[in-house]
Scaffold this active site. Structure first.
Site: not given
Lengths: 1261, 260
Positions: A273, A269-271, A236
């Protein structure tokens, strides 16, 4: 033995010890028993974890759990075009192979080749994994279609068209996952889900679009990969879509990815996010809420540390169910198990990869093959290419890329000898082939970025004498177009997207006696010049700062914080406030040196190598211009001016503006390769000298000018106000090169266009065929492309001009003909019906345009679409509101049924079954009941129109934490469902309590009450998980009612932290309390004047409360309290409300809150805003009713008619009841955290009175 | 709570102490001001940064921490936990029963933490009763054996740093102090931090842990595990980074004192 091997051995020994349990006749844990499904094993493993262990596993750095044989595991690895790592001599590993990056791969139009590449990457990944240095979960590929070429990560995508992106990603995903039916070779993660198509604002922005663009364009690749390839993971993104952060959206993640397309696997999740939900989008108020939002939406792992720090507190606050934590961990461990991590090595087919696989000769050869096949020939005037090496005496290789290997972002670090530059490759090729050609090299230019010059945080004016004033640079009064403010991944707000000539202006800057000027800035790449001017962008110059890498200034990179640069100011006699302009300039281009021109002039042919690099655009930084960076355009023009036979070879991350040189007569040929990997230098001579004909096609439209594009923040595809449409679907102006464009050294003639049927329905598969003949002098590759247009669609529907729906790359020897057949499932010709919220098919003609590019259409066939899609069941999704149950517990399962038009069937019926009903039974309504210890898979089967699909989930049943028997004073007692039973006695010695657990796996501890009043505590403990359950037996005596209207308090009362000056008995008004500082909330255990009496039975307490004014400060509160200690209580209070987001909204009447704190952790059970409810007299009647562990709150305005507010559950011991009034403290989570600069208004101390306190006790005798 | 004292005064003080040949090695901000330690001197500062006392110490200290208004330190030998009064007088000394030498002390989220060179992690909520986790025993075979050198807590996490058995830097983090995750040390596009750690600090404004150490290195580890950053300062050793509101004081060998 080296460290890595020791670690591996240790982990292996622990696992082996567990695995050997079976051989010893011991019970093997289910999670290690391969007879169970991966999901069942994952559920079993999760059930054994303590809460802290669970929290430690919710991030990308998953902790080791030695007692269970679980090794530490970092989910985050990258493999976009090779494993992102370097050589590791200690482990015997060479640097991994770096293949062409995605923009280059996309230009091969060859998914099978991409699959071979990904398979080779997976080989290397497995070999690296075997040494214990990397995991097998890779955050690749990027499948976002390139909506706008300025996007900083354009080079990481397969291209502009969602069909092409999906097909290329399909190859990657297949190659990485391998073909074993049970085990994954490696795990791909498609990203960044979704519409993360601009970098500069990705942490804070919303990508806004309608559901048509969303479904048809942005989500299309994900849908295809999940439905067709069973993609096991997505990431995401940071951004919001339509104002909802994707990482907090159950609709995007659960409804679409899982329930619509059927994704089985995990979402990471993206880092940061998850942090962005809180701190970027301000979508929630606290990090606990961000944790809850992410996990509930379906983000299973947080690349960051929000989950790993705040999951427990979110759980304890009651905003995050354990089921959401467990579900996330089951998703994670199921995928880890699918890699074979928990299975005996002989069972897993991918465990024999030796270190020598990394950078093997085979992989180097594959990299060389790929490097050739990415090339796109853009211009070849007069068949200038291929060059005849035999006719050349001297060749000049010019330009900054001539002797450079540009690998692009997310590349590993390959071996030095594997990286071949064009210069080295050409010299080597000529030598090997025996040609005697003088190869001259001249860099002649530079590739320095001339946009995103600087990030500016502040400037400071220092006066004579040393006094200085700092100005926030982001608070400008005016600016040039395109300036933005942002902080990216950092904390500091900065002026960004600074292009050459940009400026920001600041009014009222006092320049009297100015001595020095300091600018706080960061240099992301090459830097620039800051001119400080007065009165206008061209006003008088009072300072000039050379903030460039070239001048030696410190480069902070795109994540850097600002550093001060100070210069003496030019004293021009300014006095008083002035408008100061910071004017930003790109460094001057270096002139083209004469030696370079001389080399070009003297050569038979000049080959100019130009391009972009990671400074041109990257993650966090979009391009502001599409021009070639540095002085490269001037270099091409200068070389072309002195050599009539100039060839341009471009390595760029995507489209660049070429109008400045592509029409020059002297520029005879243009070849584009993308960043085509470590072997790019091997490919160049083979292409230039005709050993291979270029066969790639552009994967994106090459626009003539950046001015042709809408704003990068505009996510609409269709033409919007003042802007043209986007991509080949909607862009209708002249371009430099169209999507799909690419020449060859040979010629291909198309003939015999056919279609399998002139009448189609959405349920058909149509085959488009064409004969392609190589009529030229070289063997070559052609990419046959099929575009579909729907000319009969109503104009108002704004259908795309055309969409790519099929392609095939074929190699055809000269003189030969190949028949190319391309099958197109008509179901894929859908559009999204925004009203019906489902796919739709326009009736009428569908024109299949067959050609060599999107504009070079060689022939058309058509078919008439009629009929409708036969709706059939596509995805059944089942889930349960608990993964781990204890014997006797139950949970509710739910399901959904999605049809093949991506709509949901409204009233499906399910048949529920359990594969192990003695462990967990399921009733016809999906109620799952835990019956005995073990695991079970519950399956939901749905039949619609004769088609049956099913889905299942695993449930683990744990030992029962209930009592088999309880006696109090020798009498058997049934506690029912309550965690507390109460006795009303007359005092004396407390009766003895005895208890017995239902399960032998549960330990029982009884702590007796010493006397009455007093509390006995029965604790049931599951030693496997550390889970415990406490049951308390409270022994109380009768309390007293007190009107508080007498001259003294009843003797039963006692004070906690009495402050005699702050309370009084005021006759009819009753007990008047003036609140002191502090509260008993969480750690703030300092409230004074809590008036209490023992109430260790069940009871109902009433009081009248009069606030002399409404609570106004954010934490002021007063009311009833049931109190064990400062860390364990139930409070029913009247408190203030404060609008942190809109402090200007003004005061409100406050609220009633029912709060519970256990072991210092507070949660709010109910709240009721009192605007329009409480009268002007500020009188409330409060009632708290205790029954066992249940506290129910009621309120009344007149003391007669009571309304129920809510019920709290708390197991309190040695309970006292009474009243409290305190100033309170802001919750710990709000302290020390600046949020939007909200200022808290000052308020008078809270003053309240209590009267007519009434206590009615109840309890067992 | 943001604890503020004037950084300029600190710098003057630092200059003063350094001039005496005693390098500033550690310091802490406290609710009422702060402390700096150098050799056998302890300086107590008020909330405005003014030097209240320049106190002689009976023996050199290794680390400082404060909990509930009490000041704690480790003795230089790493054998005892010391409780000091506000005049720097040792009012209590306690051996914590560790196998290894106590190497670092830290406070965060209302808990004191200490680590030893034998891989032990100790915690206390009151400075008196301590619980010990033998990291090396518990994680044998899963993580390398550790010689811990630094500890800090804050923001809902605790972090320990040290050298592994091969002498390489390793960092672990935990939310509650029982279960430990390895912190990735990559920064700047694939490089891996490796230096001798000296002290850890938690900066609440950045929500980041800052590890100071050999080579004048400051390694910043924010919540985002992707976003580590390494900076080098002109010193052989960077002893500490002491956050202080919006600024921070950096203390290093060779008299390095710098604000950022």
């Amino acid at each position: 033995m080296n460290r890595i091997r020791k670690l591996l051995l240790g982990g292996a020994l622990a696992l082996a010890a567990s695995l050997s349990l079976r051989a010893q006749g011991a019970v093997q844990p289910i999670y290690l028993n391969t007879a169970y499904s991966f999901e069942e094993r994952a559920a079993d493993l999760v059930s054994r974890l303590t809460l802290e262990e669970k929290q430690s596993l919710l991030g990308n750095n998953m902790a080791a759990i030695p007692r269970l044989g679980v090794k530490n595991y970092n989910i985050w690895s990258e493999a976009l075009h090779g494993v992102l790592t370097g050589a590791n001599p200690a482990a015997g590993l060479l640097g991994p192979t770096s293949f062409p990056n995605s923009v280059a791969l996309g230009s091969t139009w060859d998914p099978a080749l991409t699959e071979r590449m990904a398979s080779a990457i997976a080989d290397e990944a497995r070999a690296i994994y075997q040494t214990g240095t990397k995991g097998l979960t890779f955050w690749s590929p990027v499948v976002e279609p390139v909506r706008d070429p300025r996007w900083g990560r354009t080079g990481e995508s397969y291209g502009e068209d969602p069909f092409l992106a999906a097909e290329m990603a399909r190859g990657f995903v297949r190659g990485l996952m391998g073909s074993d039916p049970k085990y994954l070779k490696a795990v791909p993660t498609a990203k960044h889900y979704f519409a993360n198509n601009s970098e500069f604002d990705r942490h804070v922005s919303s990508s806004n679009m309608d559901s048509r663009d969303m479904r048809e364009f942005y989500l299309y690749p994900y849908k295809r990969l999940i439905e067709d390839e069973h993609l096991p993971s997505i990431m995401s993104s940071y951004n919001a879509v339509n104002h909802v952060p994707t990482s907090a959206s159950a609709f995007y993640l659960d409804t679409l990815a899982r329930r619509t397309w059927g994704m089985k696997g995990y979402v990471t999740g993206d880092c940061a996010a998850i942090e962005d939900i809180w701190n970027g989008h301000y979508y929630v108020e606290t990090r606990e809420q961000a944790t809850a939002a992410g996990l509930r939406a379906g983000v299973d792992s947080d690349c960051g540390s929000i989950y790993q720090r705040f999951a427990i507190s979110a759980y304890e606050q009651g905003i995050l169910p354990m089921a959401d934590i467990d579900r996330a961990l089951v998703h994670m461990f199921t995928v880890r198990m699918r890699t074979g991590e928990f299975d005996p090595e002989p069972m897993v087919p991918y465990t024999k990869f030796e270190p020598a696989r990394v950078s093997s000769a085979a992989n180097r050869a594959l990299a060389a093959e790929l490097a050739v096949r990415t090339a796109v020939l853009l211009k070849n005037e007069g068949d200038a290419l291929p060059l005849d090496p035999g006719s050349l005496k001297r060749i000049a290789l010019i330009g900054p890329q001539a002797d450079d290997v540009e690998l692009g972002p997310y590349s590993g670090r390959p071996e030095q000898d594997a990286m071949i530059s064009p210069y080295a490759g050409i010299r080597s090729w000529l030598s090997q082939k025996g040609y005697d050609v003088d190869v001259r090299l001249a860099a002649g230019g530079d590739i320095k970025s001339k946009s995103n010059l600087l990030y500016i945080a502040y400037f400071e004016v220092e006066k004579t004498g040393g006094a200085s004033t700092r100005y926030d640079a982001t608070k400008y009064n005016a600016c040039s177009e395109g300036i933005t403010v942002g902080s990216g991944m950092g904390e500091e707000e900065q002026v960004r997207t600074i292009d050459d000539g940009a400026w920001t202006a600041y009014d009222n800057v006092d320049l009297t006696n100015i001595e020095n000027i300091t600018v706080g800035l960061n240099i992301p790449t090459e830097g620039g010049i800051v001119e400080i001017r007065v009165g206008g962008p061209d006003g008088n110059l009072i300072g000039r700062i050379e903030a460039t890498k070239a001048s030696g200034a410190r480069v902070g990179g795109v994540y850097g914080a600002s550093m001060p640069m100070k210069i003496p100011a030019l004293k021009l006699g300014y006095n008083g406030p002035q408008t100061v302009y910071l004017v930003y300039k790109a460094p001057q281009d270096a002139p083209i040196d004469e030696a370079t021109l001389q080399a070009a002039r003297e050569a038979d042919v000049a080959v100019v190598f130009v391009g972009t690099d990671e400074n041109t655009a990257t993650e966090e930084a979009d391009r502001l211009t599409l021009l070639l960076p540095g002085n490269q355009l001037a270099l091409i023009q200068a070389v072309a001016a002195v050599n009539p036979r100039t060839i341009v070879v471009m390595q760029t991350l995507g489209c660049v503006e070429v109008e400045g040189f592509r029409h020059l007569d002297s520029v005879k040929g243009i070849l584009w390769t993308g960043y085509n990997g470590q072997a790019q230098g091997e490919a160049v001579p083979r292409l230039l000298f005709g050993e291979v004909s270029p066969g790639g096609k552009l994967n994106a439209t090459w626009f003539k000018s950046v001015k042709d594009l809408p704003a990068i923040t505009d996510y609409n595809l269709r033409r919007s106000a003042g802007a043209g449409g986007r991509t080949l679907w909607y862009f209708d102006r002249e371009v430099s090169y169209p999507f799909g464009y690419g020449l060859s050294y040979t010629n291909f003639e198309y003939s015999n266009f056919r279609i399998s049927s002139a009448q189609i329905t959405p349920n058909d598969v149509v085959t488009v065929s064409v004969d392609v003949t190589n009529t030229g002098a070289f063997a070559g590759d052609e990419v046959v492309q099929v575009y579909v247009a729907t000319p009969d669609s109503p104009a108002g529907l704004e259908r795309p001009i055309k969409r790519l729906k099929g392609f095939r790359r074929v190699t055809i020897p000269r003189g030969q003909t190949r028949t190319v057949r391309i099958e197109i499932p008509c179901a894929d010709l859908w559009f999204w019906d925004m009203q019906a919220d489902r796919m739709t098919y326009d009736p009428g003609r569908y024109v299949f345009e067959i050609g060599s590019s999107s504009q070079d259409i060689r022939g058309r066939v058509s078919a008439r679409m009629s009929g409708a899609l036969e709706r059939r069941l596509k995805t059944v999704w089942a889930s349960c509101d608990a993964t781990v149950l204890r014997i006797g517990e139950s949970a509710q399962a739910s399901f959904s049924a999605c049809m093949n038009d991506d709509s949901f069937y409204e009233h499906p019926r399910a048949v529920w079954t359990s594969n192990n009903p003695s462990v967990a039974a399921v009733d016809p309504d999906g109620r799952v009941r835990a019956l005995s210890m073990g695991v079970a898979t519950v399956t939901c089967s749905v039949t619609i129109d004769g088609r049956t699909l099913e889905d299942s989930f695993a449930v683990k049943v744990m030992p029962d934490l209930s009592l088999a028997g309880l006696t109090v004073g020798g009498k058997a007692v049934d506690p029912g469902n309550s965690a507390q039973i109460s006795y009303l006695l007359k005092g004396g010695k407390a009766p003895e309590v005895k208890a017995r657990a239902s399960s032998p796996a549960i330990d029982v501890d009884v702590r007796q009450a010493p006397s009455v009043p007093g509390t006995a505590v029965v604790t049931l403990l599951d030693n496997e998980t550390g889970d415990s359950r406490a049951l308390t037996v409270n022994f109380g005596t009768r309390g007293v009612s007190d009107s508080f209207k007498k001259s003294a308090l009843a003797p039963a009362w006692s004070w906690v932290r009495e402050d005699p000056a702050a309370w009084t008995l005021a006759g009819a008004e009753g007990l008047v309390l003036t609140a002191g500082k502090g509260d008993i909330t969480q750690g703030s255990n300092s409230a004074s004047n809590i008036l209490l009496q023992s109430a260790n039975s069940d009871w109902t307490a009433d009081t009248r409360m009069h606030c002399f004014s409404a609570p106004a400060a954010p934490a002021q509160n007063a009311g009833l309290v049931a109190y064990e200690s400062d860390d364990n209580f139930v409070k029913f209070v009247y408190s203030a409300t404060f609008n942190f987001r809109r402090p200007a909204a003004g005061p409100s009447a406050g609220q009633l809150q029912l709060l519970v704190e256990e072991n210092g952790r507070q949660r709010s059970l109910a709240s009721l805003g009192l605007d329009g409810i409480v009268g002007e007299d500020q009188v409330l009647f409060l009632r708290l009713d205790k029954q066992g562990d249940s506290y129910t709150a009621f309120y009344s305005l007149d003391g007669r008619k009571y309304e129920q507010m809510g019920t709290a559950t708390a197991v309190l011991k040695d309970v006292r009841v009474g009243v409290i009034a305190c100033e309170g403290e802001a919750a710990a989570m709000m302290r020390g955290v600046a949020r939007g600069g909200a200022q808290q208004p000052a308020a008078a101390p809270l003053k309240v009175s209590f009267s007519d306190f009434k206590l009615v006790n109840r309890g067992r005798k | 709570m943001i604890r503020f004292f004037r950084i300029l005064t600190l710098l003057l003080l630092a200059a003063c102490l350094t001039a005496r040949g005693q390098e500033l090695r550690t310091g802490i901000p406290t609710d009422g001001g702060g402390y700096l330690a150098a050799g056998d001197r302890l300086c107590r500062l008020d909330a405005e940064g003014a030097v209240l006392q320049n106190l002689p110490l009976a023996r050199p200290l290794r680390a400082l921490a404060s909990l509930d208004g009490r000041l704690y330190a480790l003795d230089a030998a790493g054998r005892q936990l010391l409780e000091l009064n506000e005049s720097g007088v040792i009012v209590a000394a306690q051996a914590l029963g560790t196998k290894g030498r106590l190497r670092a002390l830290g406070e965060g989220d209302e808990t004191l933490w200490a680590v030893t060179d034998a891989g032990e992690i100790l915690r206390s909520e009151d400075g008196r009763r301590w619980s010990l986790q033998d990291f090396n025993a518990e994680y044998a075979g899963y993580y390398p054996r550790m010689d811990f050198r630094a500890v800090a807590a804050g923001g809902g996490a605790v972090m320990v740093a040290g050298l592994d058995e091969a002498g390489r830097l390793a960092v672990f983090s935990s939310s509650r102090g029982s279960v430990w995750s390895a912190r990735p040390l990559e920064y700047g596009g694939g490089q891996v931090a490796d230096f001798e750690p000296v002290s850890l600090g938690y900066d609440p404004l950045r929500d980041a842990f800052c590890l100071a150490g050999g080579g004048g290195t400051l390694f910043t580890m924010p919540g985002c595990t992707h976003c580590n950053r390494l900076d080098r300062y002109p010193a052989d050793v960077l002893y500490a980074r002491i956050p202080n509101g919006f600024s921070a004081l950096l203390l290093g060998s060779g008299g390095l004192r710098k604000t950022e």
